[in-house]
Design a protein around this motif. Structure first.
Motif, PDB file in Angstrom:
ATOM      1  N   LEU A  41      12.075  -8.665 -40.989  1.00 19.21           N
ATOM      2  CA  LEU A  41      11.367  -7.978 -39.903  1.00 19.21           C
ATOM      3  C   LEU A  41      11.444  -8.813 -38.645  1.00 19.21           C
ATOM      4  N   MET A  42      11.779  -8.157 -37.526  1.00 17.45           N
ATOM      5  CA  MET A  42      11.939  -8.872 -36.257  1.00 17.45           C
ATOM      6  C   MET A  42      11.634  -7.918 -35.108  1.00 17.45           C
ATOM      7  N   PRO A  43      11.097  -8.446 -33.990  1.00 15.04           N
ATOM      8  CA  PRO A  43      10.765  -7.556 -32.874  1.00 15.04           C
ATOM      9  C   PRO A  43      12.005  -7.056 -32.138  1.00 15.04           C
ATOM     10  N   THR A  44      11.769  -6.060 -31.300  1.00 13.72           N
ATOM     11  CA  THR A  44      12.838  -5.579 -30.419  1.00 13.72           C
ATOM     12  C   THR A  44      13.030  -6.563 -29.264  1.00 13.72           C
ATOM     13  N   ARG A  45      14.027  -6.247 -28.430  1.00 14.83           N
ATOM     14  CA  ARG A  45      14.464  -7.185 -27.393  1.00 14.83           C
ATOM     15  C   ARG A  45      13.516  -7.192 -26.193  1.00 14.83           C
ATOM     16  N   ARG A  46      12.423  -7.898 -26.346  1.00 16.09           N
ATOM     17  CA  ARG A  46      11.499  -8.133 -25.237  1.00 16.09           C
ATOM     18  C   ARG A  46      10.653  -9.350 -25.569  1.00 16.09           C
ATOM     19  N   SER A  47       9.770  -9.719 -24.671  1.00 15.03           N
ATOM     20  CA  SER A  47       8.987 -10.937 -24.882  1.00 15.03           C
ATOM     21  C   SER A  47       8.254 -10.897 -26.219  1.00 15.03           C
ATOM     22  N   PRO A  48       8.177 -12.042 -26.909  1.00 15.96           N
ATOM     23  CA  PRO A  48       7.384 -12.077 -28.146  1.00 15.96           C
ATOM     24  C   PRO A  48       5.914 -11.769 -27.883  1.00 15.96           C
ATOM     25  N   GLY A  49       5.477 -11.984 -26.640  1.00 14.45           N
ATOM     26  CA  GLY A  49       4.089 -11.687 -26.291  1.00 14.45           C
ATOM     27  C   GLY A  49       3.773 -10.207 -26.338  1.00 14.45           C
ATOM     28  N   LEU A  50       4.796  -9.379 -26.380  1.00 13.87           N
ATOM     29  CA  LEU A  50       4.611  -7.926 -26.391  1.00 13.87           C
ATOM     30  C   LEU A  50       4.846  -7.316 -27.775  1.00 13.87           C
ATOM     31  N   ALA A  51       5.048  -8.145 -28.787  1.00  6.51           N
ATOM     32  CA  ALA A  51       5.377  -7.632 -30.127  1.00  6.51           C
ATOM     33  C   ALA A  51       4.223  -6.829 -30.727  1.00  6.51           C
ATOM     34  N   GLU A  52       4.570  -5.730 -31.389  1.00 10.98           N
ATOM     35  CA  GLU A  52       3.588  -4.897 -32.084  1.00 10.98           C
ATOM     36  C   GLU A  52       4.090  -4.634 -33.507  1.00 10.98           C
ATOM     37  N   ALA A  53       3.160  -4.585 -34.446  1.00 10.10           N
ATOM     38  CA  ALA A  53       3.524  -4.422 -35.857  1.00 10.10           C
ATOM     39  C   ALA A  53       4.333  -3.149 -36.108  1.00 10.10           C
ATOM     40  N   ASP A  54       4.006  -2.089 -35.381  1.00 15.13           N
ATOM     41  CA  ASP A  54       4.672  -0.801 -35.641  1.00 15.13           C
ATOM     42  C   ASP A  54       6.061  -0.710 -35.018  1.00 15.13           C
ATOM     43  N   ASP A  55       6.399  -1.659 -34.151  1.00 20.57           N
ATOM     44  CA  ASP A  55       7.676  -1.570 -33.428  1.00 20.57           C
ATOM     45  C   ASP A  55       8.751  -2.498 -33.994  1.00 20.57           C
ATOM     46  N   LEU A  56       8.477  -3.145 -35.112  1.00 22.40           N
ATOM     47  CA  LEU A  56       9.438  -4.130 -35.629  1.00 22.40           C
ATOM     48  C   LEU A  56      10.674  -3.448 -36.207  1.00 22.40           C
ATOM     49  N   LEU A  57      11.789  -4.156 -36.116  1.00 22.41           N
ATOM     50  CA  LEU A  57      13.035  -3.683 -36.702  1.00 22.41           C
ATOM     51  C   LEU A  57      13.229  -4.329 -38.063  1.00 22.41           C
ATOM     52  N   VAL A  58      13.983  -3.667 -38.931  1.00 25.28           N
ATOM     53  CA  VAL A  58      14.450  -4.288 -40.177  1.00 25.28           C
ATOM     54  C   VAL A  58      15.949  -4.515 -40.019  1.00 25.28           C
ATOM     55  N   ALA A 225      -3.859 -17.563 -34.455  1.00 22.32           N
ATOM     56  CA  ALA A 225      -3.945 -16.094 -34.464  1.00 22.32           C
ATOM     57  C   ALA A 225      -5.118 -15.624 -33.603  1.00 22.32           C
ATOM     58  N   ALA A 226      -6.232 -16.362 -33.643  1.00 28.66           N
ATOM     59  CA  ALA A 226      -7.395 -16.008 -32.820  1.00 28.66           C
ATOM     60  C   ALA A 226      -7.080 -16.197 -31.342  1.00 28.66           C
ATOM     61  N   VAL A 227      -6.355 -17.262 -31.012  1.00 27.55           N
ATOM     62  CA  VAL A 227      -5.933 -17.481 -29.618  1.00 27.55           C
ATOM     63  C   VAL A 227      -5.090 -16.295 -29.149  1.00 27.55           C
ATOM     64  N   ALA A 228      -4.156 -15.882 -30.015  1.00 26.20           N
ATOM     65  CA  ALA A 228      -3.271 -14.773 -29.634  1.00 26.20           C
ATOM     66  C   ALA A 228      -4.058 -13.475 -29.472  1.00 26.20           C
ATOM     67  N   ALA A 229      -5.103 -13.295 -30.289  1.00 26.06           N
ATOM     68  CA  ALA A 229      -5.871 -12.054 -30.250  1.00 26.06           C
ATOM     69  C   ALA A 229      -6.803 -12.004 -29.031  1.00 26.06           C
ATOM     70  N   ARG A 230      -7.328 -13.139 -28.665  1.00 24.40           N
ATOM     71  CA  ARG A 230      -8.377 -13.149 -27.636  1.00 24.40           C
ATOM     72  C   ARG A 230      -7.871 -13.415 -26.234  1.00 24.40           C
ATOM     73  N   ASN A 231      -6.738 -14.098 -26.122  1.00 26.43           N
ATOM     74  CA  ASN A 231      -6.256 -14.462 -24.787  1.00 26.43           C
ATOM     75  C   ASN A 231      -5.271 -13.434 -24.262  1.00 26.43           C
ATOM     76  N   PRO A 232      -5.270 -13.216 -22.965  1.00 20.47           N
ATOM     77  CA  PRO A 232      -4.361 -12.209 -22.403  1.00 20.47           C
ATOM     78  C   PRO A 232      -2.915 -12.704 -22.312  1.00 20.47           C
ATOM     79  N   LEU A 233      -2.008 -11.761 -22.181  1.00 22.63           N
ATOM     80  CA  LEU A 233      -0.600 -12.070 -21.985  1.00 22.63           C
ATOM     81  C   LEU A 233      -0.455 -13.045 -20.812  1.00 22.63           C
ATOM     82  N   GLY A 234       0.364 -14.049 -20.996  1.00 19.39           N
ATOM     83  CA  GLY A 234       0.620 -14.996 -19.912  1.00 19.39           C
ATOM     84  C   GLY A 234      -0.324 -16.180 -19.871  1.00 19.39           C
ATOM     85  N   SER A 235      -1.377 -16.171 -20.714  1.00 21.02           N
ATOM     86  CA  SER A 235      -2.380 -17.233 -20.633  1.00 21.02           C
ATOM     87  C   SER A 235      -1.853 -18.574 -21.131  1.00 21.02           C
TER      88      SER A 235
END
Ligand SMILES: [Zn+2]
Length: 238
Positions: A41-58, A225-235
């Motif tokens: 499983l791997m994200p599509t071609r964009r920033s890792p900060g924008l990754a979503e579970a439903d958008d992953l590629l196999v 994981a908590a940092v990623a959940a609570r902090n905004p993109l770019g922080s």
């Protein structure tokens, strides 16, 4: 959550961690092998900060898109050929953290200078060729450089970590950048004289293997994981 759902969630979280803690910004990626398969499983071609579970590629180890919508990150060969070469690897992280890049460009190898850095006591090989890993051949070359190690420094580029699962590979990437950052500060304080660093011996490093195992690694993952959940993109960007 069932197994694959949890894995998708972990991969998305791992990618967001890379961006939120500053190991990557627009680029970089984390992946996880689907257990017992040659696919990951791997994200599509964009920033890792924008990754979503439903958008992953196999994707499979031959670089073929198995399922999902979108274009893979151009360096997916890093992941594909590491999973092909290493049956023991279930999680791969590739990022571009600043301190690690700095170490490669002053010709200093990674040295164990603090507790969490001790998980790399077996050595961090360097992939010295510059440029991106955008072909199967370069993916194979990187996998060969890593060999049985846990990570590689990539000159003027970044790092790759390879562990049993994506959580561990992500925590290890965070540790490696922290270690490189400390090493740079120590080198600076020592006037650039690497011989003044009090590098951990193998005997000193060995008991610290637990820093990437069990509850210690779990605690680190929960924090990031908590940092990623609570902090905004770019922080995480400096
Ligand atoms: Zn890269």
């Amino acid at each position: 959550m069932d197994g694959i759902e949890q894995l998708r969630d972990d991969v998305a979280t791992a990618n967001r961690i890379l961006e939120r803690v500053g190991l990557s910004h627009a680029f970089g990626h984390a992946s996880a092998r689907i257990p017992g398969t040659n696919t990951f499983l791997m994200p599509t071609r964009r920033s890792p900060g924008l990754a979503e579970a439903d958008d992953l590629l196999v994707i499979d180890t031959e670089g073929r898109l198995v399922s999902g919508d979108g274009e893979p990150n151009s360096e997916f060969w890093i992941h594909a050929r590491l999973y092909a070469a290493r049956e023991d690897v279930g999680g791969v992280v590739h990022a571009h953290p600043a301190a690690c890049v700095c170490l490669t460009q002053i010709g200093e190898p990674h040295r164990v200078v603090h507790n969490q850095g001790a998980i790399f006591a077996g050595g961090v090989p360097e992939y010295s060729r510059t440029g991106l890993i955008r072909t199967r051949e370069l993916g194979d070359l990187l996998a060969k450089v890593i060999g049985s190690a846990r990570s590689a420094m990539m000159r003027g580029h970044g790092i790759t970590t390879a562990f049993a699962d994506v959580r561990t590979a992500t925590v290890a990437a965070c540790y490696l950048e922290e270690s490189a950052s400390l090493q740079l500060r120590m080198l600076s304080a020592a006037g650039g004289d690497a011989s003044r660093l009090r590098v951990f011996s193998a005997e000193e490093a060995a008991p610290l293997a637990d820093q990437i195992a069990g509850s210690v690694a779990g605690r680190a993952w929960d924090y990031f994981a908590a940092v990623a959940a609570r902090n905004p993109l770019g922080s995480g960007q400096k």
